[in-house]
Design an enzyme around this catalytic site. Sequence first.
Site, PDB file in Angstrom:
ATOM      1  N   TYR A 101       0.855  -1.193   0.000  1.00 44.22           N
ATOM      2  CA  TYR A 101       0.000   0.000   0.000  1.00 44.22           C
ATOM      3  C   TYR A 101       0.883   1.231   0.000  1.00 44.22           C
ATOM      4  O   TYR A 101       1.867   1.294   0.755  1.00 44.22           O
ATOM      5  CB  TYR A 101      -0.878  -0.004   1.261  1.00 44.22           C
ATOM      6  CG  TYR A 101      -1.630   1.296   1.482  1.00 44.22           C
ATOM      7  CD1 TYR A 101      -2.936   1.448   1.022  1.00 44.22           C
ATOM      8  CD2 TYR A 101      -1.028   2.370   2.143  1.00 44.22           C
ATOM      9  CE1 TYR A 101      -3.627   2.641   1.199  1.00 44.22           C
ATOM     10  CE2 TYR A 101      -1.715   3.562   2.331  1.00 44.22           C
ATOM     11  CZ  TYR A 101      -3.011   3.694   1.855  1.00 44.22           C
ATOM     12  OH  TYR A 101      -3.679   4.876   2.030  1.00 44.22           O
ATOM     13  N   GLU A 189      -3.457   7.479  -3.934  1.00 40.09           N
ATOM     14  CA  GLU A 189      -3.436   6.234  -3.169  1.00 40.09           C
ATOM     15  C   GLU A 189      -3.317   5.061  -4.126  1.00 40.09           C
ATOM     16  O   GLU A 189      -4.073   4.993  -5.099  1.00 40.09           O
ATOM     17  CB  GLU A 189      -4.716   6.109  -2.329  1.00 40.09           C
ATOM     18  CG  GLU A 189      -4.692   4.895  -1.416  1.00 40.09           C
ATOM     19  CD  GLU A 189      -5.970   4.754  -0.593  1.00 40.09           C
ATOM     20  OE1 GLU A 189      -5.905   4.805   0.633  1.00 40.09           O
ATOM     21  OE2 GLU A 189      -7.041   4.588  -1.219  1.00 40.09           O
TER      22      GLU A 189
END
Length: 384
Positions: A101, A189
């Site tokens: 991530y 993101e």
Amino acid sequence: MDLLEYQGKQLFARHGIPVPSGKPAATVQEAVAAADEIGYPCVVKAQVLIGGRGKAGGVKLAKDRAEATQYATDILGMDIKGFTVHEVWIEGASEIAEEYYASIVFDRAAKAPLVMLSTQGGMDIEEVAEKTPDALARLHVDPLLGFQDFHGRKLAFAAGIPGDLIRPVGAMLAKLYETFVAEEAMLIEVNPLIITPGRDVVALDAKVTLDGNSLYRHPDNAALRDPSAEDPQEQMAHERGLTYVKLDGDIGILGNGAGLVMSTLDVVAQAGGAPANFLDAGGGSKADAIVSAVEVILSDAKVRAVLFNIFGGITRCDEVAKGLIEAFDVVKPTVPFVVRLDGTNDVEGRKLLADANLPNVATAKTMNEAAEKVVELSKTGVAA
Ligand code: GDP
Ligand code: MN
């Protein structure tokens, strides 16, 4: 302005960030043609401005044409958390060894971009942050210094990235940071950021929010705005020049001035209610702006009661009252309203409202009283 995943990926590609190649499609036929061209296996991905598509069945791996056809048929038109899928993105399937991530956001309190990295990608990052906060490495970047190699190394060490990936993951973060700055993003993101079996680092998902106020400097990005992908109420409000943000609750809110509307949201929440929106009619609102605002608020089927909180400064309360009376004539609301008028010409405004004798409208003198009333009415549905 939020970008769809594939728009984000195209933006990434322009900055040299590795992404799988793919094609957007708006019909099953286009999707299958794209899949044939890309080859199998491929992934059919719903393009909506909301996360959690995988869990909702909006991301499917197709091993052949029959499956691609089936998935495109299933996904196009699907509803994901209130967003209808108008487009899918077909991309070549990736082989995944690890799901990481990575994200960059503005940390307003720190007045600096915050870069985050975790090896626990693919899943709900909020859950990771809550249950195992140490698994999410965070680092602020001095905006004047920019993202340096040591930032990448520090983050990679803190996140527990394997030695051979520290450089490539750091390089990926540097490119994401460059994109963040160059495109004037508010958020980038990548979840998951994947490691392939060949140890390549690839952005498999892209969530990008651009600063809407900077779009005049980025005509290419401005052209990406897709009104049909936006929330219908927000779209309607945007077209009417109103400042409107949709929220999850059932109490419609209208006020004049952003600060007043914000505190109205707080007071309603404190009284046990849940606001359905933020709507700032602005200073000096005239009657037609009020009609327009009422139409936007009531176009949300979830709204069970409406609170008008007007503090007259430049805004004249009699104008607001006229607007409300006109709005009732045009829209004929079926839900109760609570109106608090205070300030410039409030006496005249309240008199106009009393004379008009609008159905299902209660008045209140203070903001707290108004909030309590509207919360109660949102439950009972009838104004006394
Ligand atoms: P989200 O659920 O909206 O965040 O959509 P993502 O694009 O993140 O996809 C969800 C999940 O689908 C990913 O975490 C992957 O596990 C899986 N996925 C997506 N694309 C591929 C692919 O090309 N190959 C494989 N094997 N899995 C994929
Ligand atoms: Mn994702």
